[in-house]
Design a protein around this motif. Structure first.
Motif, PDB file in Angstrom:
ATOM      1  N   MET A 127       0.845  -1.170   0.000  1.00 38.87           N
ATOM      2  CA  MET A 127       0.000   0.000   0.000  1.00 38.87           C
ATOM      3  C   MET A 127       0.892   1.234   0.000  1.00 38.87           C
ATOM      4  O   MET A 127       1.994   1.206   0.528  1.00 38.87           O
ATOM      5  CB  MET A 127      -0.975  -0.051   1.177  1.00 38.87           C
ATOM      6  N   ILE A 128       0.398   2.302  -0.622  1.00 40.94           N
ATOM      7  CA  ILE A 128       1.125   3.564  -0.683  1.00 40.94           C
ATOM      8  C   ILE A 128       0.519   4.510   0.351  1.00 40.94           C
ATOM      9  O   ILE A 128      -0.694   4.733   0.373  1.00 40.94           O
ATOM     10  CB  ILE A 128       1.044   4.207  -2.083  1.00 40.94           C
ATOM     11  N   VAL A 129       1.362   5.038   1.233  1.00 41.72           N
ATOM     12  CA  VAL A 129       0.940   5.946   2.296  1.00 41.72           C
ATOM     13  C   VAL A 129       1.621   7.290   2.072  1.00 41.72           C
ATOM     14  O   VAL A 129       2.831   7.344   1.843  1.00 41.72           O
ATOM     15  CB  VAL A 129       1.325   5.391   3.685  1.00 41.72           C
ATOM     16  N   ARG A 130       0.841   8.364   2.115  1.00 43.93           N
ATOM     17  CA  ARG A 130       1.395   9.719   2.035  1.00 43.93           C
ATOM     18  C   ARG A 130       1.341  10.340   3.418  1.00 43.93           C
ATOM     19  O   ARG A 130       0.315  10.328   4.071  1.00 43.93           O
ATOM     20  CB  ARG A 130       0.608  10.588   1.071  1.00 43.93           C
ATOM     21  N   ILE A 131       2.490  10.865   3.843  1.00 46.91           N
ATOM     22  CA  ILE A 131       2.540  11.690   5.043  1.00 46.91           C
ATOM     23  C   ILE A 131       2.590  13.126   4.544  1.00 46.91           C
ATOM     24  O   ILE A 131       3.523  13.506   3.819  1.00 46.91           O
ATOM     25  CB  ILE A 131       3.769  11.370   5.922  1.00 46.91           C
ATOM     26  N   MET A 132       1.583  13.884   4.886  1.00 43.80           N
ATOM     27  CA  MET A 132       1.482  15.245   4.374  1.00 43.80           C
ATOM     28  C   MET A 132       2.748  16.037   4.714  1.00 43.80           C
ATOM     29  O   MET A 132       3.225  16.014   5.847  1.00 43.80           O
ATOM     30  CB  MET A 132       0.237  15.919   4.942  1.00 43.80           C
ATOM     31  N   GLY A 133       3.290  16.682   3.693  1.00 41.61           N
ATOM     32  CA  GLY A 133       4.487  17.488   3.873  1.00 41.61           C
ATOM     33  C   GLY A 133       5.791  16.711   3.803  1.00 41.61           C
ATOM     34  O   GLY A 133       6.861  17.303   3.854  1.00 41.61           O
ATOM     35  N   GLU A 134       5.717  15.381   3.700  1.00 42.52           N
ATOM     36  CA  GLU A 134       6.935  14.563   3.683  1.00 42.52           C
ATOM     37  C   GLU A 134       7.111  13.755   2.412  1.00 42.52           C
ATOM     38  O   GLU A 134       8.215  13.558   1.964  1.00 42.52           O
ATOM     39  CB  GLU A 134       6.966  13.609   4.884  1.00 42.52           C
ATOM     40  N   GLY A 135       6.053  13.203   1.892  1.00 40.23           N
ATOM     41  CA  GLY A 135       6.157  12.361   0.709  1.00 40.23           C
ATOM     42  C   GLY A 135       5.454  11.043   0.910  1.00 40.23           C
ATOM     43  O   GLY A 135       4.661  10.873   1.834  1.00 40.23           O
TER      44      GLY A 135
END
Length: 92
Positions: free
Chosen positions: A1-9
Motif C-alpha cells: 500500500m502507498i501511504v502519504r505523510i502530508m508534507g513529507e512524501g
C-alpha cells in the motif's frame, strides 16, 4: 500500500502492517475523542514513525495514488479531527 505523510512524501508499506497501524489509529481516535492532547501527540508521532520505519520511501518524482493520507507531524488535534472519517485515519 502507498501511504502519504502530508508534507513529507510517500512510503510503500506492506499490507501485512495494516493491523499494527490500525491499532495506533484506534488509540489516536480515542485520545482525540477524550481531548487528550499529549496522548494525541505521542500516538500521532508513533503512527508516523511506524510508517517511516516499516516502509520504503518512494522517490520524490514518483506520484503514485496514495491509499492512505496521514497528517504531518505538526498537525494539531483540531486539524486531524477534520481529516477523520468515522473509522479514524485508517479505514477498515
Amino acid at each position: 500500500m502507498i501511504v502519504r505523510i502530508m508534507g513529507e512524501g510517500q512510503v510503500e508499506l506492506a499490507d501485512s502492517h495494516f493491523t499494527e497501524l490500525n491499532k495506533l489509529d484506534n488509540e489516536l481516535l480515542a485520545e482525540m475523542e477524550n481531548g487528550d492532547g499529549p496522548g494525541f501527540r505521542r500516538t500521532l508521532n508513533a503512527l508516523l514513525e511506524t510508517v517511516r520505519s516499516l516502509g520504503t520511501p518512494l522517490p520524490d518524482a514518483s506520484l503514485e495514488p496514495s491509499e492512505l493520507i496521514l497528517p504531518s507531524p505538526e498537525a494539531t488535534l483540531e486539524e486531524v479531527r477534520e481529516l477523520l472519517s468515522g473509522d479514524g485515519l485508517i479505514p477498515g
